[in-house]
Design an enzyme around this catalytic site. Structure first.
Site, PDB file in Angstrom:
ATOM      1  N   CYS A 138       0.830  -1.206   0.000  1.00 27.89           N
ATOM      2  CA  CYS A 138       0.000   0.000   0.000  1.00 27.89           C
ATOM      3  C   CYS A 138       0.870   1.263   0.000  1.00 27.89           C
ATOM      4  O   CYS A 138       1.560   1.508  -0.966  1.00 27.89           O
ATOM      5  CB  CYS A 138      -1.015  -0.022   1.139  1.00 27.89           C
ATOM      6  SG  CYS A 138      -2.370   1.155   0.829  1.00 27.89           S
ATOM      7  N   HIS A 163      -3.794  -5.034   0.349  1.00 25.57           N
ATOM      8  CA  HIS A 163      -3.352  -5.375   1.711  1.00 25.57           C
ATOM      9  C   HIS A 163      -3.350  -6.894   1.928  1.00 25.57           C
ATOM     10  O   HIS A 163      -4.222  -7.427   2.626  1.00 25.57           O
ATOM     11  CB  HIS A 163      -4.265  -4.712   2.745  1.00 25.57           C
ATOM     12  CG  HIS A 163      -4.018  -3.245   2.902  1.00 25.57           C
ATOM     13  ND1 HIS A 163      -3.001  -2.747   3.700  1.00 25.57           N
ATOM     14  CD2 HIS A 163      -4.626  -2.172   2.351  1.00 25.57           C
ATOM     15  CE1 HIS A 163      -3.006  -1.420   3.633  1.00 25.57           C
ATOM     16  NE2 HIS A 163      -3.987  -1.047   2.831  1.00 25.57           N
ATOM     17  N   GLU A 216      -1.626  -8.532   3.877  1.00 26.61           N
ATOM     18  CA  GLU A 216      -1.391  -8.867   5.303  1.00 26.61           C
ATOM     19  C   GLU A 216      -2.704  -9.069   6.070  1.00 26.61           C
ATOM     20  O   GLU A 216      -2.702  -9.702   7.120  1.00 26.61           O
ATOM     21  CB  GLU A 216      -0.528  -7.783   5.967  1.00 26.61           C
ATOM     22  CG  GLU A 216      -1.268  -6.527   6.428  1.00 26.61           C
ATOM     23  CD  GLU A 216      -1.630  -5.559   5.301  1.00 26.61           C
ATOM     24  OE1 GLU A 216      -1.315  -5.860   4.126  1.00 26.61           O
ATOM     25  OE2 GLU A 216      -2.236  -4.509   5.610  1.00 26.61           O
TER      26      GLU A 216
END
Ligand code: MN
Length: 234
Positions: free
Chosen positions: A94, A205, A207
């Site tokens: 990001c 994202h 994660e």
């Protein structure tokens, strides 16, 4: 075990868990430590957050650019230079992909809705009960490292669904880098440096999915690269 340096951000826990669940160790890179924070680190993970100050790529700020942290920009741009000089693998997420691109000489779209005609929605307001909502498709370039890494998830295709919480994106790609994924509206969603051991940035994202593993392969490839002996390139 590979030691991954993670830049400080407001939502650190998902990044930390993504590394721990892939078998890595984590060091949070405190700006107060300076570039010495990278000593002994095997991989650099650049995290999400504020917009990069447009002055960093020679532009006047758009009115939508309100949340900047010049000290964070300075530290992280320095980290990118130091990591690349030392041949340390980089995964940038990001804001991270934006920092990576700017640090290497590229520029950013300062505000997708007002600067990219016909752009789809990229700044999804995520409902509290669905924090990791998949938002739009990305098309992954067939000759990219990213496609190789994500081939299992993609199952022979070259598209996948990603989440999306950004109003900026890569504009001019830094010299030596290439675009490795785009959204259907043309917004750049991933870049990589083909000359580096592992230097990949994604605009979404991954994660957020450490519990369910949709992007586990991306972290595994990063950890595998970080666990290998490095070329000491200047
Ligand atoms: Mn997006």
């Amino acid at each position: 075990m590979a030691l991954i340096g993670i830049t400080v951000c407001r939502k650190l826990e998902d990044y930390r868990q993504s590394i721990l669940h892939t078998g890595g160790e984590v060091r949070v890179l405190e700006p107060s430590a300076g570039l010495a924070a990278l000593d002994g680190v095997d991989g650099l993970l650049l995290t999400g957050g504020e917009d990069v100050a447009p002055a960093r790529y020679g532009e006047e700020p758009d009115p939508t650019v309100v949340d900047v942290d010049p000290a964070r920009d300075e530290f992280e741009i320095g980290l990118v230079g130091a990591a690349r000089a030392r041949g340390i693998p980089i995964l940038a997420i990001c804001r991270g992909v934006q920092v990576l691109n700017v640090a290497c000489g590229g520029t950013l779209v300062q505000d997708i809705p007002s600067q990219v005609p016909g752009a789809g929605e990229h700044s999804f307001k995520v409902p509290p009960n669905e924090p990791y909502l998949l938002a739009h498709e990305v098309w992954v370039d067939k000759d990219s490292l990213l496609l190789k890494v994500m081939s299992e998830r993609l199952e022979g295709a070259d598209t996948c669904e990603v989440n999306s919480r950004h109003h900026q994106a890569v504009k001019a790609v830094a010299r030596g880098f290439r675009v490795s994924a785009t959204a259907p509206d043309g917004v750049v969603e991933a870049i990589e440096d083909p000359a580096a051991h592992f230097c990949v940035g994604v605009q979404w994202h991954p994660e957020n999915f450490w519990r369910t593993g949709e992007f586990r392969a991306l972290f595994e490839a990063f950890l595998a690269a970080a666990g290998k002996p490095r070329d000491l390139r200047i």
